[in-house]
Each structure stands twice: as C-alpha cells, then as structure tokens.
Design an enzyme around this catalytic site. Structure first.
Site, mmCIF file in Angstrom:
data_model
loop_
_atom_site.group_PDB
_atom_site.id
_atom_site.type_symbol
_atom_site.label_atom_id
_atom_site.label_comp_id
_atom_site.label_asym_id
_atom_site.label_seq_id
_atom_site.Cartn_x
_atom_site.Cartn_y
_atom_site.Cartn_z
ATOM 1 N N LYS A 24 0.864 -1.177 0.000
ATOM 2 C CA LYS A 24 0.000 0.000 0.000
ATOM 3 C C LYS A 24 0.902 1.230 0.000
ATOM 4 C CE LYS A 24 -1.889 3.060 1.883
ATOM 5 N NZ LYS A 24 -1.917 4.530 1.506
ATOM 6 N N CYS A 42 13.153 11.247 6.506
ATOM 7 C CA CYS A 42 13.191 10.908 7.934
ATOM 8 C C CYS A 42 14.612 10.921 8.463
ATOM 9 C CB CYS A 42 12.538 9.555 8.183
ATOM 10 S SG CYS A 42 13.436 8.164 7.470
ATOM 11 N N GLU A 77 8.394 17.186 14.401
ATOM 12 C CA GLU A 77 9.017 16.836 13.122
ATOM 13 C C GLU A 77 8.333 17.676 12.030
ATOM 14 O OE1 GLU A 77 10.231 12.902 10.539
ATOM 15 O OE2 GLU A 77 8.262 12.935 11.492
ATOM 16 N N SER A 99 4.886 8.673 9.958
ATOM 17 C CA SER A 99 5.007 9.519 11.141
ATOM 18 C C SER A 99 4.844 8.689 12.409
ATOM 19 C CB SER A 99 3.951 10.626 11.106
ATOM 20 O OG SER A 99 2.656 10.063 11.286
#
Length: 496
Positions: free
Chosen positions: A174, A282, A381, A227
């Site tokens: 996905k 990231c 973040e 996340s």
C-alpha cells in the site's frame, strides 16, 4: 483528461470502477496529473485473496527460482531507473538526481535479497543426543503487508518487498496516495522478471486500505514507515490483531558540531542534509547543535551556502531543491516558520515567498538560530526545508539535549577528535550514528531503524534483520532408529 492510476492485483491492473479516488498533483505546477483509485473493503479482499492464492506456489518455488526472479528484476530496474526517476519527480517533486539516488539505494537492497540462499541457511547439530540430530529451518510467514510513505516512493517499498519475496512470502503493498505510480511501475517490472501473478499486489488508498490490511486475518505481518503517531497506531492495531509488526516512525535528527570541527565541511553537510529533497526525509538533519564558541561562524557559513541553492522544477537539471509534495503539506511547513518567529527564534533565512516559475508548492530553504527545546520548531518533526540551530555550552550539554529528545532515529557528530567521536557513538541514544557523515543511512547489508519513538517493534528494516522479520524459525529434532524397538518410556526426555 487526467490519467487513472488503478490497483495492481493478481498480476494485472484492477479493472473495476472505484467508488472513491484521490488527486495526484505535479508539485512543481500545482496541477492535477492523475486520479488514483481508493480501495474499499472489496478491493482489500481481492488483493489479499490474490496473495493468499499465490502463496503455495511461490513458497514452494526453490531458493534458486526465487533468486532468479530477483536477479532479473534487478537488471530490469537498473535498465529503466531513469524512467522511474522521472515518475518520482513528477509526483513527489524531488529533483531527478535525488530520485536517481533513491533508486540506487533501492537496488542495493535488491542485491542483498539476491543472496537469499546464503541468508536462509539454518543451523544443524549432529548427534545432539545419542542418535538424535537437531536443526533449524527458516520458513515464510505467509501474506505480508507493506505500507510505505510518500517521501521515498521507490526505495522504501524496496526495503521490504525483495526480502519478503526472497523468504517465500507474498505481498500486498500500500503506497502513499500522494505519489502512487512508482509502486505500480515496480510491480510491472517484477511481473516482467517472472514473478507469478498475485505474489506482489499494489493496493491504493487511505485509512480504509490501511485498516483493511491491519485487521485482515490472512495478513500475517505488516511493515510500515511514516510519522510516529501513525506508526504507533499501526503497531498497536496490527499486534492487537495478532500480526508481527515493524513500524518505523518520525525523527528529529541532530548534528553536533564540536569546536575542533572543520566548519566548512560541517556547513556543507548541514545544508546538504537539511535541504536535500526539500527536507522531506526521515533522516534529514533538522537541528544543528553548535557547541560554543563556533555558533556564529557556523551559522554564517550555512546561510552563505543557502543563498546559492537553486530551487526549481525537479525536471530542470539546474535545480538542486524542488517543491513540497502537496499544497496541504506546504501550508503545514509554512505554519512552522510562522511559529518559530512567534516563539522568538532568530529567523536568519526566510524561505517564505520564494519566487519560482510555476504555481507549485514552493518553500525556500529556511534557517533559524537560537532555537530552544520548548519551541514547536524544535519539538515537532516539520518534514520540510527548515533547519534549526541550537547552541550548547559543551559536549555534555549537546549530548543531553539529544538524549532528552523522544525521537532516536539518526544523528551525527562533526569533529576531528577520535576520542570524542568514540564517546559520542557509545553514549548517544540514537539508532543510526554518523561520524563526519550527515545522513548515516546504513548500506544494504546492515539494517535501518531508530530507537525510542522512531521505531515500534523489535526488528529494523532490510539487511539481516529484514530476513529475520519475514521468516519464523522451526526447530526439528530427528531420530532415525534401527529396527530394534527401545520400548515405552514415560519419563521426561533427557539427553544422553
């Protein structure tokens, strides 16, 4: 008329009409370039059913046969990497050279998976007890789900899919609905390489698709990157439904610059690691920790380099940084710049209002100085081209700042002092550490993953831990007695 991007199920595009769909934008122009079908319960069921039906045949394929497919896929991907890079740039926005680098790192992981025959060897103990041999074998889990993020639409799927397939599993992937075409391109290449229909399926969509995979009884494991709040949700939901889960979350990566560091090298690294791919990584450096007395000089060098960065359409070879992925993400990142100003940080370089041809989602490189730990631009973040400089009075202060942070994905130290670097790598509570290396992403034969709120689960991605995640070990105790019968013995078995 925009293109339609459909699911890839059972070795072909899914032909049925979707009840829901989403828009896929060209980030450099702001225009809709395609519509992507969103899965409902029926599409989730079809993808999982196709993977389940393909499992016996693929699991039964010899290691030589599986690796032959992976080798063929590697050759096809290498031959068509420039085509895939253009697809990534058109939907994500990153410059084509960066997209090409993403694919190069993905190929490393495919090459590692090609060594499955060596990596799946078990152990064997002959005559562990008299006439008894004991050995271990690694077997596939079954149907596994991979949920990947928008920022690396080719590399992150290829962190997981090659290893899962090499181990004999079948996969439902996905991808992010923001840039879904790379996943379909990868599935098409696998089919061309000889992967049986149903062994790899691509399911597009939103939370409906995600929850469908997390809750489906036939899906045995989930690999996720995204996340931290969603990683936690994926981990808790998947494990509650009895699945093995590795969920890689967010980051707040610090780069410590000690007084003895080469400041030109450190400034180059901070700009490269902070603004590559518009900060949508990231492993991007988002906080530079300047240890006194180098702060002023380092900030000046970083700002000077930022002034020379070329922001523009990623398809233009002259561009070094592209747009953000969507208008909504642009608005979110821009709001953090506003918040930094409101909190009292010093705005050294303001990327708001940058003028670039086209109506894309543009935000220029932004630099804050004197950032404090309580400010939102430090705690959250941001995932954009916003670099913060925090000041520290000593090495110990810098270390304490990093270790107090809830994230523990990546970090780096810039110094000429080997003892300080060795102390840092031992004391810092972070999973991936760079010494004079700003983005310490492990090579394909190690494993990727952080600590603390950057990872949920006990297995990192790809490398040896990837093979461990996608298999379960079975131990066999075997005896082939002679024709004479030893008689019944009801006592607890003992070695002799």
């Amino acid at each position: 008329m925009t293109d339609r991007i459909s699911h890839w199920i059972d070795g072909k595009p899914f032909g049925e009409t979707a009840a829901r769909s989403g828009e896929v934008f060209d980030p450099a122009t702001g225009q809709v370039r395609a519509h992507v079908d969103f899965a409902g319960e029926a599409e989730v069921e079809a993808a999982v059913a196709a993977a389940k039906a393909a499992l016996p045949g693929w699991r039964g394929t010899s290691l030589a046969g599986r690796t032959r497919v992976l080798f063929a896929f590697r050759e096809l991907l290498s031959a068509r990497k420039h085509e895939l890079a253009k697809i990534i740039t058109s939907e994500h926005g990153k410059v084509e050279s960066d997209a090409a680098g993403e694919i190069a790192r993905a190929i490393e992981n495919v090459e590692f998976a090609c060594g499955a025959a060596q990596l799946l060897k078990g152990g064997f103990s002959e005559n562990a007890s008299t006439g008894v041999d004991v050995y271990s074998i690694a077997q596939p889990l079954g149907v596994v789900g991979v949920i990947s993020p928008f920022n690396f639409p080719a590399m992150v799927p290829l962190w997981f899919v090659p290893n899962a397939l090499a181990c004999g599993n079948t996969v439902v992937l996905k991808p992010s609905e923001k840039d879904p075409s790379a996943a379909v391109f990868i599935a098409e290449l696998f089919a061309e390489a000889g992967l049986p229909a149903g062994a790899l399926n691509v399911l597009h969509g939103d939370k409906v698709a995600v929850d469908g995979l997390l809750e489906h009884a036939d899906v045995k494991a989930i690999s996720f990157v995204g996340s931290t709040p969603i990683a936690r949700y994926v981990y808790e939901t998947g494990t509650r439904h009895g699945k093995r889960v590795q969920a890689l979350g967010g980051a707040k990566n610090h780069m410590v610059v000690l007084p003895d560091a080469d400041l030109d090298l450190a400034a180059d690294a901070a700009v490269s690691a902070g603004f590559g791919s518009a900060g949508e990584r990231c492993m991007a450096v988002s906080v530079v920790v300047a240890v006194d007395p180098v702060g002023d000089a380092l900030v000046a060098k970083i700002a000077e380099r930022m002034s020379r960065l070329r922001v523009g359409d990623g398809r233009d070879p002259a561009s070094e940084m592209g747009p953000l992925v969507t208008a909504a993400h642009h608005a979110r990142v821009s709001s953090y710049v506003d918040a930094g100003v409101s909190a009292g940080a010093t705005l050294v370089v303001d990327g708001r209002g940058i003028e670039v041809a086209g109506d894309g989602f543009w935000l220029g490189p932004t630099l804050f100085d004197h950032v404090r730990p309580e400010m939102p631009i430090y705690t959250d973040e941001i995932f954009g081209p916003v670099l913060s400089v925090a000041r520290a009075g000593s090495y110990d202060d810098a270390l304490a700042l990093i270790n107090a942070n809830p994230y523990g994905n990546g970090t780096a130290i810039f110094t000429g002092d080997g003892a300080a670097a060795r102390r840092f790598q031992n004391e810092v509570e972070v999973g991936m550490v760079g010494v004079n290396v700003p983005i310490p992403v492990p090579v394909g034969y190690y494993s990727f993953g952080g600590w603390k709120d950057s990872l949920f689960g006990d297995s990192h991605a790809y490398g040896p831990e990837g093979f461990h995640f996608f298999t379960r070990t079975k131990v066999v105790t075997s005896r082939w007695p002679d024709t004479s019968h030893a008689g019944v013995n009801l006592g607890f078995p003992r070695n002799s």
